[in-house]
Design a protein around this motif. Structure first.
Motif, mmCIF file in Angstrom:
data_model
loop_
_atom_site.group_PDB
_atom_site.id
_atom_site.type_symbol
_atom_site.label_atom_id
_atom_site.label_comp_id
_atom_site.label_asym_id
_atom_site.label_seq_id
_atom_site.Cartn_x
_atom_site.Cartn_y
_atom_site.Cartn_z
ATOM 1 N N ALA A 187 0.840 -1.201 0.000
ATOM 2 C CA ALA A 187 0.000 0.000 0.000
ATOM 3 C C ALA A 187 0.877 1.255 0.000
ATOM 4 N N THR A 188 1.969 1.223 0.788
ATOM 5 C CA THR A 188 2.875 2.383 0.851
ATOM 6 C C THR A 188 3.496 2.642 -0.515
ATOM 7 N N VAL A 189 3.941 1.570 -1.170
ATOM 8 C CA VAL A 189 4.593 1.732 -2.473
ATOM 9 C C VAL A 189 3.599 2.262 -3.509
ATOM 10 N N MET A 190 2.356 1.772 -3.450
ATOM 11 C CA MET A 190 1.348 2.270 -4.396
ATOM 12 C C MET A 190 1.120 3.767 -4.191
ATOM 13 N N GLU A 191 1.079 4.194 -2.916
ATOM 14 C CA GLU A 191 0.912 5.629 -2.643
ATOM 15 C C GLU A 191 2.118 6.404 -3.161
ATOM 16 N N ALA A 192 3.323 5.827 -2.956
ATOM 17 C CA ALA A 192 4.554 6.495 -3.416
ATOM 18 C C ALA A 192 4.545 6.647 -4.933
ATOM 19 N N LEU A 193 4.110 5.594 -5.631
ATOM 20 C CA LEU A 193 4.062 5.677 -7.093
ATOM 21 C C LEU A 193 3.066 6.762 -7.503
ATOM 22 N N SER A 194 1.903 6.714 -6.869
ATOM 23 C CA SER A 194 0.863 7.674 -7.222
ATOM 24 C C SER A 194 1.328 9.113 -6.998
ATOM 25 N N ALA A 195 2.032 9.342 -5.881
ATOM 26 C CA ALA A 195 2.411 10.707 -5.519
ATOM 27 C C ALA A 195 3.655 11.197 -6.266
ATOM 28 N N ASN A 196 4.505 10.277 -6.713
ATOM 29 C CA ASN A 196 5.804 10.711 -7.244
ATOM 30 C C ASN A 196 5.959 10.560 -8.754
ATOM 31 N N ILE A 197 4.968 9.952 -9.401
ATOM 32 C CA ILE A 197 5.070 9.863 -10.868
ATOM 33 C C ILE A 197 4.544 11.176 -11.442
ATOM 34 N N ALA A 198 5.344 11.811 -12.275
ATOM 35 C CA ALA A 198 4.929 13.086 -12.872
ATOM 36 C C ALA A 198 3.703 12.855 -13.762
ATOM 37 N N PRO A 199 2.822 13.891 -13.867
ATOM 38 C CA PRO A 199 1.626 13.728 -14.709
ATOM 39 C C PRO A 199 1.981 13.384 -16.159
ATOM 40 N N SER A 200 3.146 13.820 -16.607
ATOM 41 C CA SER A 200 3.531 13.545 -18.008
ATOM 42 C C SER A 200 4.163 12.162 -18.174
ATOM 43 N N CYS A 201 4.381 11.458 -17.056
ATOM 44 C CA CYS A 201 5.018 10.142 -17.133
ATOM 45 C C CYS A 201 3.975 9.105 -17.578
ATOM 46 N N THR A 202 4.323 8.341 -18.584
ATOM 47 C CA THR A 202 3.449 7.275 -19.072
ATOM 48 C C THR A 202 3.750 6.012 -18.273
ATOM 49 N N LEU A 203 2.703 5.366 -17.799
ATOM 50 C CA LEU A 203 2.910 4.202 -16.923
ATOM 51 C C LEU A 203 2.299 2.945 -17.533
#
Ligand SMILES: Nc1ncnc2c1ncn2[C@@H]1O[C@H](COP(=O)(O)OP(=O)(O)OP(=O)(O)O)[C@@H](O)[C@H]1O
Length: 261
Positions: A187-203
């Motif tokens: 859950a922590t890692v999912m929050e980290a990904l959500s908060a730290n991936i730039a809006p322009s980053c394609t995932l």
């Protein structure tokens, strides 16, 4: 709308000629967050490897792969430019002979060299500690002084996720990055990904878990036997799945949420 990833008639065959990926057409726009789902062996990791590099040299790839309009001629190389990757066990991404701190600082130094203003080493360390804390490693000072072998498997995996975030990638391919972690760390890692991936980053986010996918991704691509069998907005998939596999993904997610309620 610019295209970040394009595949056309992408197929992968094994040495004995078995078709493992079958004519995959996929177009992903810059900044889109796509969940790649499907049962084990459906081809999710092979497709990720075609996009991120690291396809086994014994496999034969045909068809087109383009990253930001540039053809990827060879998916067998370890790394494709502009794409960061986190795998289920990505510890080989870490240099065993270098402490974690310098490994995390390197991509930050490179990106700050390319974009003024330059950050001092204090600022870089601060960002490293922030990233470590974000992925659930609050004892960042100890972690930065450690060599990879001095960390647990789960800690190393979270360091790899922090490393991918430190690269500030234009495209991030995350292939079941949290599968090996306990539920709280997941859950922590999912929050980290959500908060730290730039809006322009394609995932591109590979997962078996629709609940996890729906927290991060707005588009769902479902694979079966090397083919894409459903590709639609995440909320449409959840409300009206068409393919039997999508139906079972939704049913399973509902069942789990009822169990945990
Ligand atoms: N190097 C290889 N040689 C031969 N077959 C392979 C190789 N790598 C993968 N395959 C086969 O390709 C198919 C797709 O594998 P892939 O790893 O992409 O599945 P997946 O959807 O990611 O599964 P999982 O969810 O279990 O990770 C499987 O049948 C697998 O056995």
């Amino acid at each position: 709308m610019h295209t970040a990833i394009k595949t056309h008639a992408l197929s992968v065959h094994s040495e004995d000629g078995t078709t493992l990926l079958n004519e995959v057409d996929l177009n992903v726009t810059v900044g889109e967050r796509v969940a790649l789902m499907g049962r084990s062996g459906s081809g999710k990791s092979l497709l990720s490897s075609c996009l991120a590099g690291g396809l086994s040299p014994v496999l034969r790839r045909t068809g087109i792969v383009e990253i930001q309009g540039n053809p990827v001629k060879n998916s067998h190389v370890g790394r494709i430019p502009r794409v960061a990757v986190v795998r289920q066990d990505s510890s080989e991404a870490l240099n065993p002979l270098v402490r974690i701190g310098p490994q995390l600082m390197l991509p930050l130094k490179v990106s700050r060299r390319n974009a003024a203003p330059a950050g001092g080493s204090g600022q870089l360390l601060k960002r490293v500690l922030e990233l470590l804390e974000a992925v659930g490693l609050p004892d960042g000072h100890r972690i930065t002084r450690s060599f990879p072998a001095q960390l647990s498997g789960g800690q190393r995996q979270r360091v790899c996720i922090a490393l991918a975030l430190a690269c500030e990638p234009e495209i991030l391919v995350a292939d079941e990055p949290t599968t090996a972690l306990d539920v709280v760390s997941q859950a922590t890692v999912m929050e980290a990904l959500s908060a730290n991936i730039a809006p322009s980053c394609t995932l591109i986010f590979v997962t078996h878990d629709l609940t996890v996918a729906s927290t991060l991704c707005e588009r769902a691509v479902v694979m079966d036997s090397g083919r894409i069998v459903e590709d639609k907005p995440m909320h449409h998939l959840i409300i009206s799945p068409d393919h039997a596999l999508s139906v079972s993904l939704v049913t399973e997610a509902v069942r789990r949420s009822e169990v945990s309620a």
